[in-house]
Design a protein around this motif. Sequence first.
Motif, short mmCIF file in Angstrom:
data_model
loop_
_atom_site.label_atom_id
_atom_site.label_comp_id
_atom_site.label_asym_id
_atom_site.label_seq_id
_atom_site.Cartn_x
_atom_site.Cartn_y
_atom_site.Cartn_z
N ALA A 170 -28.20 23.95 -13.59
CA ALA A 170 -28.10 24.77 -12.37
C ALA A 170 -27.07 25.89 -12.56
O ALA A 170 -27.26 27.01 -12.07
N VAL A 171 -25.99 25.60 -13.29
CA VAL A 171 -24.98 26.64 -13.57
C VAL A 171 -25.61 27.75 -14.41
O VAL A 171 -25.42 28.93 -14.11
N ARG A 172 -26.39 27.37 -15.42
CA ARG A 172 -27.08 28.38 -16.24
C ARG A 172 -28.08 29.16 -15.40
O ARG A 172 -28.23 30.37 -15.57
N HIS A 173 -28.75 28.47 -14.49
CA HIS A 173 -29.72 29.14 -13.61
C HIS A 173 -29.02 30.21 -12.75
O HIS A 173 -29.60 31.27 -12.51
N CYS A 174 -27.80 29.93 -12.33
CA CYS A 174 -27.03 30.90 -11.53
C CYS A 174 -26.68 32.13 -12.36
O CYS A 174 -26.58 33.23 -11.82
#
Length: 187
Positions: A181-185
């Motif tokens: 999710a951090v990478r998605h952000c």
Amino acid sequence: MATVDAAAEYVPYAPVDYPVYRETDPAQAVEGVSPDQFFESAYTPILQDMISHVVNEEGPVLDSVLARRIARAHGWVCTGARIRDRVDQVARAHFSSHDEEQLGTFFWPTHLPPEASPSFRRPGDDDSMRSLTEVCLQELAALVSEMQAKGHVADALIQAVAREAGVSKLAHAGRLRIEKAVRHCGE
């Protein structure tokens, strides 16, 4: 004697208004829940109403969670492949969906476009706790963004996201999900 201007120091309490996730009972949406008719085509409208109730109240909702909710409403403890396939077939005919690698399909409520970034919904009660794998990536990324805006970075960010999501002990798989999710952000 020193005086203090009370009005200048008073900071009113403002409750934080977060979106809330609560499990719903699909049997509340219909009359005539019938396990005996579950696989009959004549039962499809009732099944559709039950699925619509869950997706519109809980969505984005993972396909396995949706199937489990529908199975339990029919009194079944197990959610076999035939039940999952039947629920999936009806849900795909009426709702937008988003597939997530290795997790399954998330069905989106009609009031939320599939390209939208939903806000993270915190558990409304102890019965409405979701595992990190039951939260779509877009919703989890919204929580990551919220925690980043509060100044959390690196491992503190991972821990803050887990805590806000209601995870008491962060397992390796949960950590990987938050990191995704951090990478998605960042994309």
